[in-house]
Motif scaffolding. Structure first.
Motif, mmCIF file in Angstrom:
data_model
loop_
_atom_site.group_PDB
_atom_site.id
_atom_site.type_symbol
_atom_site.label_atom_id
_atom_site.label_comp_id
_atom_site.label_asym_id
_atom_site.label_seq_id
_atom_site.Cartn_x
_atom_site.Cartn_y
_atom_site.Cartn_z
ATOM 1 N N GLY A 162 0.805 -1.125 -0.004
ATOM 2 C CA GLY A 162 -0.206 -0.016 0.006
ATOM 3 C C GLY A 162 0.910 1.204 -0.001
ATOM 4 N N THR A 163 0.123 2.378 0.054
ATOM 5 C CA THR A 163 0.953 3.810 -0.009
ATOM 6 C C THR A 163 0.495 4.563 0.950
ATOM 7 N N ILE A 164 0.896 5.096 2.024
ATOM 8 C CA ILE A 164 0.528 6.139 2.967
ATOM 9 C C ILE A 164 0.958 7.615 2.528
ATOM 10 N N SER A 165 0.005 8.564 2.597
ATOM 11 C CA SER A 165 0.310 9.623 2.240
ATOM 12 C C SER A 165 -0.298 10.709 3.251
ATOM 13 N N SER A 166 0.403 11.734 3.799
ATOM 14 C CA SER A 166 -0.033 12.462 4.912
ATOM 15 C C SER A 166 0.718 13.720 4.772
ATOM 16 N N TRP A 167 0.199 14.907 5.787
ATOM 17 C CA TRP A 167 1.180 16.029 5.935
ATOM 18 C C TRP A 167 1.744 16.076 7.171
#
Length: 277
Positions: A162-167
């Motif tokens: 999977g891919t995790i994306s955040s700020w």
């Protein structure tokens, strides 16, 4: 360099030749050389002195994988600081490598390009010239073509990849966290896939699309699978006795030569052993 010396000093054993090199008895075009993989240009003059230069102390907690006039790439052990803070006065990778380069030239310096946390092991690089450091830091996203970690995390990760994306933002207590608001902080993207798993642990290959402070540690906590040993980011397990994070691969375009370089280390045996228990 080492293969050349082994061929020319055929009467000496491999360990003896390595010792001659480590003691600073080999010079290339008049300059002492200690790195085993120092490149030899056509026509270079290599000399071996019978006199021992000062005994070179062994590096503690790191080994040199590559060295030229611009860069040093090392494999760092868990537990070794990359560079000391103002409050700390202990052995670091930075201090040892500074001493290493100053044996050849007392004016030499080392410049920090990026860091690994104290308890993270693996590949990292330092610059030997300030302009090389600036070039790499200013063009990091373009220069670095591959940055792969292995992470031993708590629990069995439900999705195989999977891919995790955040700020990401930093709290007043210097802890990184994912902001609930878009465009609030530094954008961070982490890709992962499961290499091996058992009921209580998963070994993940983690690829960084961005390189933010504590990025992997925060993102693993975000998906409910904190890195083993990472109490700061929610871990309860201490099965390793260290942080379960290892910088396995670093590939980049050499800022001086334009050559593509790739450095890979083995997955720490301790990570694999706990999966067998």
């Amino acid at each position: 360099m080492l293969p050349f010396l082994l061929a020319k000093l055929s009467g000496q054993g491999r360990n003896a030749v390595k010792a001659i090199l480590a003691r600073g008895q080999v010079s290339v075009d008049g300059s002492p050389v200690t790195a085993y993989n120092h490149p030899l240009a056509p026509g270079a003059s290599v000399s071996v002195s019978r006199e021992r230069i000062e005994e070179v102390p062994p590096l503690i907690g790191l080994s040199i994988m590559f060295e030229d006039d611009d860069l040093i790439v090392v494999a760092k052990d868990a537990g070794l600081l990359s560079i000391a803070s103002a409050q700390e006065n202990e052995v670091t990778a930075y201090r040892q490598l500074t001493e290493h380069v100053r044996r050849a030239d007392p004016r030499s310096r080392i410049f920090v390009v990026h860091r690994l946390d104290r308890d993270t092991s693996g590949v990292m690089m330092f610059a030997k010239r300030e302009e090389i450091q600036q070039d790499l830091q200013n063009n990091w996203q373009e220069a670095v073509t591959e940055r792969i970690y292995v992470a031993l995390v708590e629990g069995r990760v439900a999705r195989a990849e999977g891919t995790i994306s955040s700020w990401l933002k930093e709290s007043k207590t210097l802890k990184m966290y994912s902001s609930p608001y878009p465009n609030d902080g530094q954008h961070a993207v982490t890709h992962y896939r499961t290499l091996e798993a058992k009921s209580q642990l998963s070994l993940l290959e983690v690829k960084l699309e961005t390189g933010r402070k504590n990025q992997i540690r925060v993102h693993m906590q975000d998906i409910g699978h904190p890195v083993v040993g990472d109490k700061k980011y929610g871990a309860r397990s201490k099965v390793l006795g260290r942080l379960g994070l290892h910088a396995r691969v670093l590939a980049f375009v050499h800022p001086g030569t334009g050559e593509g370089l790739r450095f890979e280390t083995d997955i720490p045996k301790a990570f694999l052993n706990v999966l067998k228990d």
